[in-house]
Scaffold this active site. Structure first.
Site, mmCIF file in Angstrom:
data_model
loop_
_atom_site.group_PDB
_atom_site.id
_atom_site.type_symbol
_atom_site.label_atom_id
_atom_site.label_comp_id
_atom_site.label_asym_id
_atom_site.label_seq_id
_atom_site.Cartn_x
_atom_site.Cartn_y
_atom_site.Cartn_z
ATOM 1 N N GLU A 1 0.831 -1.207 0.000
ATOM 2 C CA GLU A 1 0.000 0.000 0.000
ATOM 3 C C GLU A 1 0.866 1.258 0.000
ATOM 4 O O GLU A 1 0.483 2.284 -0.581
ATOM 5 C CB GLU A 1 -0.951 -0.041 1.189
ATOM 6 C CG GLU A 1 -1.935 -1.195 1.050
ATOM 7 C CD GLU A 1 -2.998 -1.242 2.120
ATOM 8 O OE1 GLU A 1 -4.178 -1.357 1.756
ATOM 9 O OE2 GLU A 1 -2.644 -1.190 3.309
ATOM 10 N N GLU B 1 -2.607 -9.519 4.872
ATOM 11 C CA GLU B 1 -3.245 -9.066 6.112
ATOM 12 C C GLU B 1 -4.236 -10.070 6.697
ATOM 13 O O GLU B 1 -4.339 -10.209 7.916
ATOM 14 C CB GLU B 1 -3.968 -7.726 5.874
ATOM 15 C CG GLU B 1 -3.041 -6.529 5.715
ATOM 16 C CD GLU B 1 -2.694 -6.253 4.272
ATOM 17 O OE1 GLU B 1 -2.289 -5.116 3.971
ATOM 18 O OE2 GLU B 1 -2.806 -7.176 3.441
#
Length: 250
Positions: free
Chosen positions: A104, A124
């Site tokens: 990200e 994640e």
């Protein structure tokens, strides 16, 4: 700026380097605040044209520092960092891996250059989390939705070579060559007229999901502004006089 993030100038380029190699440049508050401060410097200084974002050591960024997260919660200003869209281009140079928050963070950049043995992914869900920064919004702009879904739901990474095939990575390099290639790309961009570069960047960011008529209106406005600028006149003169242009950003 903090010791966890280093910045240095090279003419019109600002090099921003994550500097926590002992934890593979994992993101804690020192990283998120340091990178954001460097990006704000890039935007505010008219002498700077393009940023290059990289990591110290063998890994770009392994993601969120889970030990720091367990103790302190989410890093300070990380939401603002992942949402950052500066007016000047940013090129990410990925070596080793860009995983979770590291991916990200790479997506904060407008262009991603990567070593061909690097891994990119969103693990994640393996840690009770999900890609809550920018991946789910930005990845579908360049990759097929099914592949983004696979990344997000399995947590399995893909190679930089595969990311290049899918359109996320714009240039592949041998291991150890990402920063040099990203710097070369940034140098090429920085040599161009800054107003034109910034106008193109702003419009490109608005393309996904927008109606064509809206985009045409915005583009027409940009054309009126940029084509009447001093830099536009200078570009034409320089071409006619067979000399390098001297941009003023006006």
């Amino acid at each position: 700026m903090t010791d966890a993030v280093l910045s240095s100038r090279n003419g019109p380029l600002l090099h921003i380097t994550l500097n926590r190699p002992d934890v593979r440049n994992a993101i804690d508050s020192s990283v998120s605040t340091g990178v954001l401060a460097a990006l704000e410097e890039l935007d505010s200084d008219d002498e700077l044209r393009v940023g290059v974002l990289s990591g110290t050591g063998r890994t770009f960024c392994a993601g969120l520092d889970l030990r720091a997260f367990a103790e302190h919660g989410l890093p300070k200003r990380i939401g603002r960092l992942f949402r950052h869209e500066g007016r000047k281009p940013l090129v990410a140079a990925v070596e080793g891996a860009a995983l979770g928050g590291g991916l990200e963070l790479a997506l904060v950049a407008d262009l991603v250059v990567a070593a061909d043995d690097a891994l990119l992914g969103s693990p994640e869900v393996r840690f009770g989390l999900f890609p809550g920064g920018s991946a789910l919004m930005k990845l579908p702009r360049t990759m097929p939705l099914a592949m983004v879904t696979r990344l997000a739901l399995t947590g399995e990474p893909i190679t930089a070579r595969r990311a290049h095939e899918l359109g996320l990575v714009v240039e592949l390099t041998p291991p150890g060559g990402a920063v040099e290639a990203a710097t070369g790309l940034a140098t090429t961009i920085a040599a161009n007229a800054p107003l034109g570069v910034q106008a193109a960047l702003e419009l490109l960011r608005r393309v996904p999901g927008r109606a064509p008529e809206e985009l045409w209106q915005e583009q027409d406005q940009k054309v009126a502004e940029i084509f009447a600028s001093d830099d536009a006149a200078e570009g034409a003169r320089a071409f006619a006089e067979r000399r390098p242009p001297r941009w003023t950003g006006r």
